[in-house]
Design a protein around this motif. Sequence first.
Motif, PDB file in Angstrom:
ATOM      1  N   ARG A 266      11.700  13.486  -6.557  1.00  0.00           N
ATOM      2  CA  ARG A 266      10.356  12.936  -6.326  1.00  0.00           C
ATOM      3  C   ARG A 266       9.284  14.016  -6.467  1.00  0.00           C
ATOM      4  NH1 ARG A 266      10.752   7.092  -5.356  1.00  0.00           N
ATOM      5  NH2 ARG A 266      12.981   6.849  -4.962  1.00  0.00           N
TER       6      ARG A 266
ATOM      7  N   LEU B 109       4.558   4.935   2.646  1.00  0.00           N
ATOM      8  CA  LEU B 109       5.543   6.022   2.537  1.00  0.00           C
ATOM      9  C   LEU B 109       5.176   7.195   3.447  1.00  0.00           C
ATOM     10  CD1 LEU B 109       6.279   6.089  -1.312  1.00  0.00           C
ATOM     11  CD2 LEU B 109       7.750   5.228   0.518  1.00  0.00           C
ATOM     12  N   THR B 110       3.891   7.500   3.508  1.00  0.00           N
ATOM     13  CA  THR B 110       3.449   8.608   4.356  1.00  0.00           C
ATOM     14  C   THR B 110       3.692   8.307   5.828  1.00  0.00           C
ATOM     15  OG1 THR B 110       1.750   9.245   2.752  1.00  0.00           O
ATOM     16  CG2 THR B 110       1.492  10.041   5.008  1.00  0.00           C
TER      17      THR B 110
ATOM     18  N   LYS C  38       0.874  -1.176   0.000  1.00  0.00           N
ATOM     19  CA  LYS C  38       0.000   0.000   0.000  1.00  0.00           C
ATOM     20  C   LYS C  38       0.914   1.229   0.000  1.00  0.00           C
ATOM     21  CE  LYS C  38      -3.687  -2.423   2.457  1.00  0.00           C
ATOM     22  NZ  LYS C  38      -4.568  -2.466   3.646  1.00  0.00           N
ATOM     23  N   THR C  39       1.462   1.507  -1.175  1.00  0.00           N
ATOM     24  CA  THR C  39       2.618   2.394  -1.306  1.00  0.00           C
ATOM     25  C   THR C  39       2.438   3.741  -0.626  1.00  0.00           C
ATOM     26  OG1 THR C  39       3.187   1.312  -3.382  1.00  0.00           O
ATOM     27  CG2 THR C  39       4.164   3.473  -2.959  1.00  0.00           C
ATOM     28  N   GLN C  40       1.386   4.454  -0.974  1.00  0.00           N
ATOM     29  CA  GLN C  40       1.218   5.813  -0.460  1.00  0.00           C
ATOM     30  C   GLN C  40       1.037   5.835   1.058  1.00  0.00           C
ATOM     31  OE1 GLN C  40       1.791   8.457  -2.259  1.00  0.00           O
ATOM     32  NE2 GLN C  40       2.179   7.116  -4.010  1.00  0.00           N
ATOM     33  N   ILE C  41       0.259   4.897   1.576  1.00  0.00           N
ATOM     34  CA  ILE C  41       0.053   4.833   3.023  1.00  0.00           C
ATOM     35  C   ILE C  41       1.371   4.537   3.729  1.00  0.00           C
ATOM     36  CG2 ILE C  41      -1.098   3.578   4.883  1.00  0.00           C
ATOM     37  CD1 ILE C  41      -3.441   3.144   3.020  1.00  0.00           C
TER      38      ILE C  41
ATOM     39  N   THR D 278       9.539   0.421  -1.989  1.00  0.00           N
ATOM     40  CA  THR D 278       8.381   0.614  -2.867  1.00  0.00           C
ATOM     41  C   THR D 278       8.796   0.689  -4.337  1.00  0.00           C
ATOM     42  OG1 THR D 278       8.512   3.018  -2.513  1.00  0.00           O
ATOM     43  CG2 THR D 278       7.021   1.761  -1.090  1.00  0.00           C
TER      44      THR D 278
END
Length: 504
Positions: free
Chosen positions: A337, A103-104, A98-101, A149
């Motif tokens: 990024r 990384l955040t 769940k990449t965005q979750i 990721t």
Amino acid sequence: MTEEYSEILPQRGLMDGIASLVGVPVEALRLLLTILAGYPVAFVYLKFIAGINDKKVHHLFFAASGAGLCYFNYGSDTYHSLLGIVTTYFLVLFLRKKTQIFLTLNFVFHMSYLLLGYFFTSSNDYDILWTMPQCILVLRMIGFGFDVTDGLKAESELSKDQRETALREPPSLLELLAFAYFPSGFLVGPQFPYRRYQSFINGQFRKHEGSFEAGVRRFGAGAFYLLVCQVGLSYFPDSYFLTPEFAEQSFIKRIYFLGFWAKFSLYKYISCWLLTEGALIGIGLTYKGKNKDGEPDWSGCSNVKLMLLETGNTMEHYVQSFNVNTNQWVGQYIYKRLKFLNNRTISYGAALGFLAVWHGYHCGYYMTFLMEYMVVSTEKQITRFYTSVVLPKWGEVLNNSDIYKLLYFIALKSYNICFMGWCLTAFVFLKYERWIVVYGAVNYYGFTFLFLWAVFYHTYRTLFRVSSRKPGGEDERPVESKTEEKKSQEQISGEKDADDKKSE
């Protein structure tokens, strides 16, 4: 160091006694000894561990020795870094797809933890506390999260840098601990990706010879810079620049004294990085490939470019030669990024803002990075003006004049020395109440120079742009004015695929 915090530090009678004997703070002594410990650690590893086939033994050795050195410095406060490593491991284990979750959460956790640490422990001076290795760990764990990721993406979706660092399979907890606590790397840097550590453990660098000799040379350079730093700061201690005695010196002396002080202050960081790099070279972690002579290049973890640092003439040269690995990390994991913003200025400002926040709350950090942005931008404007306006008109005469060449050299070196003092003042004195006193003592010459140049440059461009247009509409502006907007657009659009172009 705050009084409340110093009371809970473990007492070490022997270390306190030695520190008092040599006249240095005990925290600084432990820091230096830990950096130097990288050399016996390298010897033990190469002598007894490197030949063992079981990679778990290698990981265990680095995790234990690094964590032990961390405990030697910070006692029970070692748990802060341990908590950060374990947290990232479990975030990877459960949320990496769940990449965005992921990384955040990983980014927010590490930055928040670090900033809370600064809030509860910082004082008016530089504090050698657990937050020092923690700030190194924060970048390492955030970068590691991006690499994990990236490993979930197709090869074609990755830039050249990302292809070199992406992790297809995340490491075990022991492997992550060894990577995070790697001796001579966890305390003051440098930053390096997990893929480099992995290649080192797999023995890909041990087939190359020459690391011992290269490590000794780097150690010698580090010892030399440490000696120069100590001697120089004995003549120009920080406290001197807050005294009426300094303010009473002639203006020329004041700006040159401040510049030499800045050089000596910079050498404090450089000596630590060089000593650290020497140990990393000696153990064989830093292999970069073959140089132009076909010999092994051991500069893969170099944090300072000595030749550029000592021969450069501008602040941009300092930026390019100082804290190289951290700057590369920010470029790869922050600046690049932010390509989706399609604005290099915003991306660059965000990268500098991140660096300022990462350093802490002191306003001196923010002033320093603001000065970096303004000074480097001004230098680029001066270079464009010089090459597009001055040289086309008087270049042949100037280039044939030995007097001009001498004056040009003196002017550049004077600028290099004096503006280094201006730019580093806020970074060292940290608090507004202190660095503004130093700025006032040198008549705010940095602000004055930047303001006068901005007025001249923008006035010149405005007047010339108006006067250079013929009634028929033909634009007779110089090349610098005609192409600036076009260059800006090309830079924005070209930034998107710059990495792939480099790889070709």
